[in-house]
Scaffold this active site. Structure first.
Site, PDB file in Angstrom:
ATOM      1  N   HIS A 232       8.656 155.525  -2.990  1.00 34.16           N
ATOM      2  CA  HIS A 232       8.185 154.407  -2.169  1.00 34.16           C
ATOM      3  C   HIS A 232       6.800 154.725  -1.631  1.00 34.16           C
ATOM      4  O   HIS A 232       6.355 155.874  -1.631  1.00 34.16           O
ATOM      5  CB  HIS A 232       9.166 154.058  -1.036  1.00 34.16           C
ATOM      6  CG  HIS A 232       9.382 155.155  -0.042  1.00 34.16           C
ATOM      7  ND1 HIS A 232       8.430 155.529   0.886  1.00 34.16           N
ATOM      8  CD2 HIS A 232      10.459 155.950   0.190  1.00 34.16           C
ATOM      9  CE1 HIS A 232       8.912 156.502   1.640  1.00 34.16           C
ATOM     10  NE2 HIS A 232      10.131 156.786   1.231  1.00 34.16           N
ATOM     11  N   GLU A 266      21.166 157.228   4.125  1.00 32.90           N
ATOM     12  CA  GLU A 266      20.143 156.863   5.104  1.00 32.90           C
ATOM     13  C   GLU A 266      18.931 156.331   4.347  1.00 32.90           C
ATOM     14  O   GLU A 266      18.292 157.065   3.586  1.00 32.90           O
ATOM     15  CB  GLU A 266      19.735 158.068   5.961  1.00 32.90           C
ATOM     16  CG  GLU A 266      20.822 158.578   6.891  1.00 32.90           C
ATOM     17  CD  GLU A 266      21.888 159.379   6.161  1.00 32.90           C
ATOM     18  OE1 GLU A 266      21.554 160.041   5.153  1.00 32.90           O
ATOM     19  OE2 GLU A 266      23.059 159.316   6.577  1.00 32.90           O
ATOM     20  N   LEU A 267      18.570 155.105   4.555  1.00 29.60           N
ATOM     21  CA  LEU A 267      17.530 154.436   3.783  1.00 29.60           C
ATOM     22  C   LEU A 267      16.188 155.162   3.892  1.00 29.60           C
ATOM     23  O   LEU A 267      15.667 155.362   4.993  1.00 29.60           O
ATOM     24  CB  LEU A 267      17.367 152.987   4.262  1.00 29.60           C
ATOM     25  CG  LEU A 267      16.305 152.151   3.554  1.00 29.60           C
ATOM     26  CD1 LEU A 267      16.639 152.010   2.074  1.00 29.60           C
ATOM     27  CD2 LEU A 267      16.180 150.778   4.215  1.00 29.60           C
ATOM     28  N   ASP A 268      15.649 155.565   2.727  1.00 24.84           N
ATOM     29  CA  ASP A 268      14.320 156.193   2.621  1.00 24.84           C
ATOM     30  C   ASP A 268      14.186 157.458   3.463  1.00 24.84           C
ATOM     31  O   ASP A 268      13.087 157.827   3.874  1.00 24.84           O
ATOM     32  CB  ASP A 268      13.211 155.198   3.015  1.00 24.84           C
ATOM     33  CG  ASP A 268      13.073 154.080   2.005  1.00 24.84           C
ATOM     34  OD1 ASP A 268      13.390 154.305   0.824  1.00 24.84           O
ATOM     35  OD2 ASP A 268      12.648 152.974   2.386  1.00 24.84           O
ATOM     36  N   GLU A 269      15.308 158.148   3.710  1.00 27.86           N
ATOM     37  CA  GLU A 269      15.256 159.359   4.527  1.00 27.86           C
ATOM     38  C   GLU A 269      15.882 160.560   3.824  1.00 27.86           C
ATOM     39  O   GLU A 269      16.203 161.560   4.457  1.00 27.86           O
ATOM     40  CB  GLU A 269      15.936 159.123   5.881  1.00 27.86           C
ATOM     41  CG  GLU A 269      15.201 158.115   6.759  1.00 27.86           C
ATOM     42  CD  GLU A 269      15.778 158.027   8.155  1.00 27.86           C
ATOM     43  OE1 GLU A 269      16.626 158.877   8.507  1.00 27.86           O
ATOM     44  OE2 GLU A 269      15.389 157.096   8.886  1.00 27.86           O
TER      45      GLU A 269
END
Length: 324
Positions: A232, A266-269
Site C-alpha cells: 500500500h 489488523e488492517l495494514d498493520e
C-alpha cells in the site's frame, strides 16, 4: 655457446613449437571439480540462543564439502533468540538434496529450532503464487513482466480480481498468451467471494495482493493458513479513504512512500517487509506525484517478494521482521 643460446631462443619463440606445446597443455585433465558442478544453497535458522550454534552450522556444511559464501547472524539484545541466514555452494554428488534436508533437520532438533529451512534454487520448485488485484494495473503489470523476464523466482498460477477486465486489455492479452488463468470474482459488502478465492489458491505457497482493494476476513486468513504479502502507499495513516494521493498532494507533502507487509487481521498493520520513500516538491503536478507513488509501490512489492523467496524474511517478536 652463443650459437646454442640463439638456437634455443629461436625454438622458444617458434610459433609452430608454441602451438604444439599449447595443444599438449590444453589436453591435460583437471584434477578438481569445475565451478559449474557446484550448486547454490540457502539455509535459515531461528532458535533459542545458546553457545555453539554457528560452529555446528558451519560444521554441518563443511563436513559435506560445502563452502559458505556468506552468513548473517542476528542475536537481539536481551532476547534469548538466534537468527541466521547462510549461503553456500556444494557438490550435489557429495551432498544429495534429501540428505541435506536430513542434516539440517537434525540440527533443528538439536537446538529446538522454531524454523530451519533450506532451499536450493536450481533444484527446488519455484514458489507457486496467485496475485489478487482490483482495478489499478501498475503493480500487477509490473509483476507479470518481472515474472516473464525471470526476475522473480515464482510461478504465477492465477490472477484473481474483483474487476472485470475487457478481453482486449493489455493484461488479458498477456495472461492469455502465457496461459495464466484469470478469475473475475465480483465482491459486495455482504459477499467477498472468499470461498471461491480459497478454491483457486488452495495449491499456492503464498499470495500477493497487488493493490487488491478488499479486506480479507480473519476466517479467510485462518483457512488459507499461509503467508500473504500486501502493498500500500506510504501516505497512511494521515490520508485515508478515497484518492489519498490527491489528499497528500493538496496538503503539500514532501516525502511519499510505499510499504510492503504481511497481511494480518489488523488492517495494514502486519509485520513490515520493506519500505521505500521518494521526495516530491512544488515542481510536481498531480500526475507526476501519482507516477512517483506508483513506481514506489511496484518496486517495493517486487523487492518484498524477492526477499521472501530468497529466505531473507523471518518473524521477530509480535509485529516485526528480521530481513537479512
Amino acid at each position: 655457446m652463443d650459437l646454442l643460446r640463439r638456437a634455443c631462443a629461436r625454438a622458444r619463440y617458434s610459433p609452430q613449437l608454441n602451438a604444439f606445446a599449447f595443444a599438449k597443455r590444453s589436453f591435460t585433465p583437471l584434477n578438481h571439480a569445475t565451478p559449474s558442478a557446484l550448486l547454490h544453497g540457502i539455509h535459515v535458522f531461528h532458535c533459542p540462543d545458546e553457545v555453539g550454534i554457528v560452529a555446528k552450522l558451519s560444521e554441518c556444511i563443511a563436513s559435506k564439502g560445502g563452502n559458505i559464501l556468506n552468513a548473517d547472524v542476528f542475536v537481539p539484545e536481551k532476547e534469548n533468540v538466534f537468527y541466521s541466514r547462510s549461503e553456500f555452494v556444494f557438490d550435489p554428488a557429495k551432498w544429495p538434496r534429501n540428505q541435506m534436508d536430513e542434516d539440517f533437520s537434525k540440527l533443528g532438533k538439536m537446538f529446538n529450532a522454531m524454523k530451519s529451512v533450506v532451499r536450493v534454487p536450481n533444484l527446488d520448485p519455484k514458489y507457486k503464487i496467485a496475485v489478487l488485484a482490483s482495478k489499478q494495473d501498475h503493480c500487477l503489470v509490473d509483476l507479470l513482466h518481472a515474472w516473464q523476464d525471470s526476475k522473480l523466482p515464482v510461478d504465477i498460477t492465477a490472477v484473481i480480481s474483483n474487476h472485470d477486465r475487457g478481453p482486449n486489455s493489455h493484461v488479458m492479452r498477456f495472461l492469455e498468451r502465457h496461459e495464466i488463468p484469470y478469475h473475475y470474482l465480483s465482491t459486495t459488502i455482504e459477499d467477498k467471494n472468499e470461498e471461491d478465492i480459497l478454491n483457486v489458491v488452495k495449491d499456492t505457497d503464498f499470495l500477493v495482493l497487488a493493490r487488491y482493494m478488499q479486506i480479507l476476513s480473519g476466517n479467510f486468513l485462518k483457512s488459507y493458513g499461509r503467508d500473504i504479502i500486501n502493498i500500500h502507499h506510504g501516505l497512511l495513516p494521515s490520508f485515508k479513504g478515497g484518492n489519498p494521493s490527491k489528499q497528500a498532494f493538496d496538503a503539500g507533502v514532501k516525502l511519499i512512500g510505499a510499504t510492503s507487509h504481511f497481511v494480518t487481521e489488523e488492517l495494514d498493520e502486519g509485520p513490515i517487509i520493506e519500505q521505500m520513500v521518494d521526495r516530491v516538491s512544488h515542481r510536481d503536478n498531480l500526475r507526476s506525484f501519482v507516477h512517483k507513488s506508483e513506481n514506489l509501490e511496484k518496486q517495493c512489492l517486487a523487492r518484498a517478494i524477492k526477499y521472501y523467496c530468497e529466505l531473507r524474511v523471518l518473524p521477530y517478536v509480535k509485529n516485526k521482521t528480521v530481513v537479512f
